[in-house]
Every structure is written in C-alpha cells, then in structure tokens.
Design an enzyme around this catalytic site. Structure first.
Site: not given
Ligand code: T3P
Length: 124
Positions: A7, A12, A41-42, A44, A119-121
């Site tokens: 994922k 990413h 997705k708001p 990414n 996960h991208f934080d």
């Molecule tokens: P994921 O956990 O699948 O990587 O924080 C909610 C989602 O938004 C999380 O998805 C990560 C993503 N996100 C980004 O891709 N870039 C950002 O700068 C932030 C704050 C969130």
C-alpha cells in the site's frame, strides 16, 4: 502486515517521475494509484526517489509519530516530493487536486521483520 508495505509503494512511491510544473500530475496519479475510489483521498504525498533511499529512512533514529507510536523515522536529507491536496471545488467522483513540488525531509512509519515504510506521517 504484508499488504501495508505494498500500500505504501502504491500510494507514495513514484521514482520514475520528477516533474515540477505538471498541474495534472496529482489528478492523474491519485486516480492511477486508486486513491479516488469510494472517496477522494484528501491529502497524499508522492516521493520521487529510488526505493533504496526511501527504505533506508527506516534506519534513522526512532521518533514519535503523530499518532503517538514510536516507530517513525525522519530522512536526514531532503527528498523530491509532490504533495497533492484536494481542491475546494473537488466533488467525488471528480476528484480534483492541487500539486505542490517540494524538496523536504520526510517522516515515515516503519514496520516488519524486513523493516520498511508503511505510512507517510509528514514532511518537515
Ligand atoms: P497512509 O497512512 O496510507 O500513508 O494521514 C492520513 C493519510 O494521509 C496517510 O495515509 C498519509 C497521508 N498523508 C500524506 O501522504 N502526506 C502528508 O503530508 C500527510 C499529512 C498525510
């Protein structure tokens, strides 16, 4: 557990492209990478660096993630990124995004026996 690293790759990783002026990048990529199914997705972020560079971020010192977990890591160097943010006019299923081209240090959460990003934080 296994699916989470796939994922992360899907959502990413984009080592192939390094554009700095393509206003359609986010609209095309958010759709191509299946982040406009069910909802838009708001936010990414795509990373335009080789997989080895991004995987290696997991070897940096542990820091606390936004959710309080201790398994986050910050890249020592700035990386090439495209940050996609949904526009105010965007209405599912016509998801519309604004692209920002950035060079910033990233913070990722890592997991697994082969310890890799899941996960991208944030970027800083
Ligand atoms: P994921 O956990 O699948 O990587 O924080 C909610 C989602 O938004 C999380 O998805 C990560 C993503 N996100 C980004 O891709 N870039 C950002 O700068 C932030 C704050 C969130």
């Amino acid at each position: 557990r296994f699916w989470r690293l796939h994922k992360f790759q899907r959502q990413h990783m984009d080592p192939e492209h390094l554009t700095t002026n393509n206003t359609q990048y986010c609209n095309l990529m958010m759709k191509a990478r299946n982040m406009t199914k069910g909802i838009c997705k708001p936010v990414n972020t795509f990373i335009h660096e080789p997989k080895e560079i991004v995987d290696a971020v997991c070897q940096e010192a542990n820091i606390t993630c936004k959710n309080g977990q201790p398994n986050c890591h910050q890249s020592s160097l700035p990386l090439n990124l495209t940050h996609c943010r949904q526009t105010g006019a965007s209405k599912y299923p016509n998801c519309q995004y604004r692209a920002s081209y950035l060079t910033k240090q990233i913070i990722v959460a890592c997991e697994g026996k082969v310890y890799v990003p899941v996960h991208f934080d944030a970027y800083v």
